[in-house]
Design an enzyme around this catalytic site. Sequence first.
Site, PDB file in Angstrom:
ATOM      1  N   SER A   1       0.836  -1.197   0.000  1.00 29.81           N
ATOM      2  CA  SER A   1       0.000   0.000   0.000  1.00 29.81           C
ATOM      3  C   SER A   1       0.876   1.254   0.000  1.00 29.81           C
ATOM      4  O   SER A   1       1.673   1.443  -0.915  1.00 29.81           O
ATOM      5  CB  SER A   1      -0.973  -0.040   1.183  1.00 29.81           C
ATOM      6  OG  SER A   1      -1.994   0.916   1.054  1.00 29.81           O
TER       7      SER A   1
ATOM      8  N   GLU B   1      -9.049  -5.314  -4.135  1.00 29.86           N
ATOM      9  CA  GLU B   1      -8.445  -4.191  -3.443  1.00 29.86           C
ATOM     10  C   GLU B   1      -9.476  -3.133  -3.027  1.00 29.86           C
ATOM     11  O   GLU B   1      -9.417  -2.555  -1.950  1.00 29.86           O
ATOM     12  CB  GLU B   1      -7.403  -3.505  -4.346  1.00 29.86           C
ATOM     13  CG  GLU B   1      -6.250  -4.369  -4.799  1.00 29.86           C
ATOM     14  CD  GLU B   1      -5.134  -4.442  -3.772  1.00 29.86           C
ATOM     15  OE1 GLU B   1      -5.315  -3.944  -2.648  1.00 29.86           O
ATOM     16  OE2 GLU B   1      -4.080  -5.012  -4.119  1.00 29.86           O
TER      17      GLU B   1
ATOM     18  N   HIS C   1      -7.757  -5.556   0.305  1.00 27.31           N
ATOM     19  CA  HIS C   1      -6.478  -4.851   0.386  1.00 27.31           C
ATOM     20  C   HIS C   1      -5.771  -5.265   1.673  1.00 27.31           C
ATOM     21  O   HIS C   1      -6.321  -5.140   2.761  1.00 27.31           O
ATOM     22  CB  HIS C   1      -6.776  -3.353   0.396  1.00 27.31           C
ATOM     23  CG  HIS C   1      -5.582  -2.468   0.385  1.00 27.31           C
ATOM     24  ND1 HIS C   1      -4.773  -2.303  -0.724  1.00 27.31           N
ATOM     25  CD2 HIS C   1      -5.055  -1.659   1.359  1.00 27.31           C
ATOM     26  CE1 HIS C   1      -3.811  -1.432  -0.448  1.00 27.31           C
ATOM     27  NE2 HIS C   1      -3.964  -1.037   0.802  1.00 27.31           N
TER      28      HIS C   1
END
Length: 447
Positions: A117, A245, A349
């Site tokens: 991320s 995600e 995610h």
Amino acid sequence: EDCLYLNIFVPLDVNFTAPVSKSLPVMVWIHGGDFIAGSASKALYDGRFIASSTHTVVVSIAYRLGAFGFLVTGTDPKTSSLGNYGFLDQQTALLWVQQNIAVFGGDPNKVTIFGESAGAQSVSLHLMVQSSKPLFKQAVLQSLPFSIPLKTKHDAVKLGKDFAEIANCSVNDMDCLLSLTPEAVLAAQIKAGSKIINPFRFLEMFETWGPFIDGELIKEQAVTAFLKGHWQKEKPILLGTTSEEGVIFVYSVFTKPVSLLECTVYTAAIFKQHALRILHKYLPFYPDADHRKLMSQTVTDYVFLCPSRKAARTGMKEGSTVWMYVFDHVISDHRVWDGLEFCYHHACHGAELPFMFNSVSLRNFTFTAQEQVLANQMVCYWGTFAHTGDPNAHVEQTQFCKKQMPPAWPMYTNTSGWLNMNFTLGSHSQHGSRDEFCDFWDKLGIY
């Protein structure tokens, strides 16, 4: 504020009382958290299992977050906060590794940086910034939000002015800004960030704070740099996403069902003249009355998956060595996503992190036997890559990794059919499952 530290994990069999016979590869972890949260010391990022099972030295680094790390109030270093401090903290940690890791049995010439991320976004910046070039040899980018833009200088300064006003300081009064308590900084950071939240500029709701394009250290957007070849293309990279995600982002913002009208408004706000083409593409596949699933998949494709695919293909054409993956295993109960109801039954995610770090110490979390195999194989791919620059190379695998016998992970090339690795129970190489949608985004040309 005294947060600049790092953690070092070494294999159990390293003997510090004897001279090091052979230096070990080093894996440096840069944590995510939207540049406002996260920690190098989260239980999730315990590096002991990776270190011992793959025979590497694992380092996790801390860096300043939020306004502490990224406040911009002007351009005069004597009177202004110049921003990008958190990124410079990362560089300093990487330099420390170069200068000191040999004492812990690590090889400074075999450093792999990896992050997820915002951590992956940090990794992408280190691949772009020339002053970071000598500090590592190769990189892993997990769930890189390619299409979430870094702030321009104008936007970063505007946010800084809002912050200073809320904190009752002048933007040119560094003494006032430096005298603020950590609690006051955090309070002003939250209030200043909330001022720019606007549903019609959806992507700005993420990464309110973070690195900005200052024109010197960081010169352009990451997606632009990767598509133009303005990065260290000679360095091998692993690049991948989870299959869903966007779920965590869309469902955390839109807590109630989204109608077609609302979906159309939000899509038009973000994509302007391209909105109707996008809806025409996605609506037949996502016909539910609640359009959050459609929006989630749009975020997955536009922000994460498709620009990553395009960057990988562009890099390959210019001689880069790239392996791509998608993490597609679904956690179907409450073991991981405590408090995040919308992530049950989705490969959200960050879903790969407990597997990659083998974080069975987390509350209410245990692996099934099949999940343990998946976790072991992922760890060994990452560790083998750190040893050799190739996740398939068996020559330097540990006894632990030799027992896992993971399937071959094809390099991402057009000659191999653009195969990537699907990490799930029974991991396997496959053609991209969303190539039709990524072809659509590539032709739209709006990365």
